[in-house]
Design a protein around this motif. Structure first.
Motif, short mmCIF file in Angstrom:
data_model
loop_
_atom_site.label_atom_id
_atom_site.label_comp_id
_atom_site.label_asym_id
_atom_site.label_seq_id
_atom_site.Cartn_x
_atom_site.Cartn_y
_atom_site.Cartn_z
N VAL A 40 6.33 6.38 0.72
CA VAL A 40 6.26 6.32 -0.75
C VAL A 40 5.42 7.48 -1.27
CG1 VAL A 40 5.54 5.00 -2.77
CG2 VAL A 40 6.61 3.82 -0.83
N GLN A 41 4.28 7.73 -0.62
CA GLN A 41 3.41 8.83 -1.04
C GLN A 41 4.15 10.17 -0.93
OE1 GLN A 41 0.19 8.82 -2.44
NE2 GLN A 41 0.85 10.91 -2.78
N SER A 42 4.93 10.36 0.10
CA SER A 42 5.71 11.59 0.26
C SER A 42 6.73 11.75 -0.87
CB SER A 42 6.43 11.60 1.60
OG SER A 42 5.51 11.67 2.65
N TYR A 43 7.38 10.64 -1.23
CA TYR A 43 8.33 10.67 -2.34
C TYR A 43 7.62 11.08 -3.63
CZ TYR A 43 11.13 8.95 -6.23
OH TYR A 43 11.79 8.85 -7.42
N LEU A 44 6.45 10.49 -3.87
CA LEU A 44 5.70 10.81 -5.09
C LEU A 44 5.28 12.28 -5.10
CD1 LEU A 44 3.45 7.61 -5.25
CD2 LEU A 44 5.44 8.12 -6.68
N SER A 51 0.51 10.52 -11.35
CA SER A 51 -0.19 9.48 -12.11
C SER A 51 -0.05 8.07 -11.52
CB SER A 51 0.31 9.47 -13.56
OG SER A 51 1.70 9.25 -13.58
N ALA A 52 0.61 7.94 -10.38
CA ALA A 52 0.79 6.62 -9.77
C ALA A 52 -0.48 6.18 -9.07
CB ALA A 52 1.95 6.65 -8.78
N SER A 53 -0.81 4.92 -9.25
CA SER A 53 -1.95 4.28 -8.58
C SER A 53 -1.41 3.46 -7.42
CB SER A 53 -2.70 3.37 -9.54
OG SER A 53 -3.21 4.09 -10.62
N LYS A 54 -2.30 3.20 -6.45
CA LYS A 54 -1.89 2.43 -5.29
C LYS A 54 -2.65 1.11 -5.24
CE LYS A 54 -2.20 2.64 -0.31
NZ LYS A 54 -2.66 3.47 0.80
N TYR A 60 2.84 1.20 -5.20
CA TYR A 60 2.41 2.25 -6.12
C TYR A 60 2.97 1.92 -7.49
CZ TYR A 60 0.80 5.28 -2.32
OH TYR A 60 0.11 5.81 -1.26
N TYR A 61 2.22 2.23 -8.53
CA TYR A 61 2.66 1.87 -9.88
C TYR A 61 2.08 2.84 -10.90
CZ TYR A 61 -2.02 -0.13 -10.18
OH TYR A 61 -3.38 -0.29 -10.16
N GLU A 62 2.79 2.94 -12.02
CA GLU A 62 2.33 3.68 -13.19
C GLU A 62 2.43 2.72 -14.37
OE1 GLU A 62 3.76 8.08 -13.36
OE2 GLU A 62 5.38 6.87 -12.47
N ILE A 63 1.33 2.48 -15.05
CA ILE A 63 1.36 1.67 -16.26
C ILE A 63 1.51 2.62 -17.44
CG2 ILE A 63 0.10 0.06 -17.74
CD1 ILE A 63 -1.22 -1.04 -15.18
#
Length: 162
Positions: A40-44, A51-54, A60-63
């Motif tokens: 997932v981190q590689s995709y991001l 801006s995604a938090s873990k 992983y998410y972005e609000i």
């Protein structure tokens, strides 16, 4: 005396196994393996998403908008939402407005929706273990729409909950 002790142990066992949520759903505490979290981190990183938090589970998410009002849904909440689910290739596998009990959904949605309030909008990057894992998901005609071990991306707007 033996029956009294046995009865007490059964009582303790029953109440220690009882669901705390009161609706039949409880926190799963599932954590994605490091390899999925890295994927997932590689995709991001590849897509310049900074801006995604873990979450501690590997979600992983972005609000984008936290929403309004007091409180967030819980696992027993009936949630109404609009969402688009897609694969990391960008292929949309589902787009709709729906309502369901939050505890009945995949773990990534269960964890993510607890972070926003009514009217909130977020994007979730869900590793396979927090989604469908090694199970492939097919549509009504039998066509695979979510391959096994897929990372999923959800754009979710929480319309309401009760």
């Amino acid at each position: 005396m033996r029956n009294l002790v046995w009865g007490f142990l059964c009582f303790v066992l029953f109440y220690s196994c009882k669901k705390d949520s009161g609706c039949g759903y409880n926190e799963q505490n599932i954590v994605a393996p490091a390899s999925e979290q890295q994927a997932v981190q590689s995709y991001l990183t590849t897509n310049n998403i900074t801006s995604a938090s873990k979450d501690s589970s590997g979600l992983y998410y972005e609000i984008v908008n936290a929403g309004e009002g007091d409180g967030s849904p819980n696992l027993c909440s009936q949630v109404s939402l609009t969402y688009t689910g897609k694969l990391i290739s960008g292929t949309v596998f589902e787009q709709k407005s729906t309502a369901f009990t939050l505890g009945s959904s995949i773990e990534g949605l269960r964890k993510g929706l607890l972070l926003i309030r009514k009217g909130g909008y977020m994007r979730l990057y869900i590793p396979p273990t927090l989604a469908y894992g090694s199970k492939e998901i097919k549509d009504e005609s039998g066509k695979v729409i979510i391959p096994a071990n897929s990372i999923l991306v959800f754009d979710v707007a929480l319309t309401s909950f009760y």
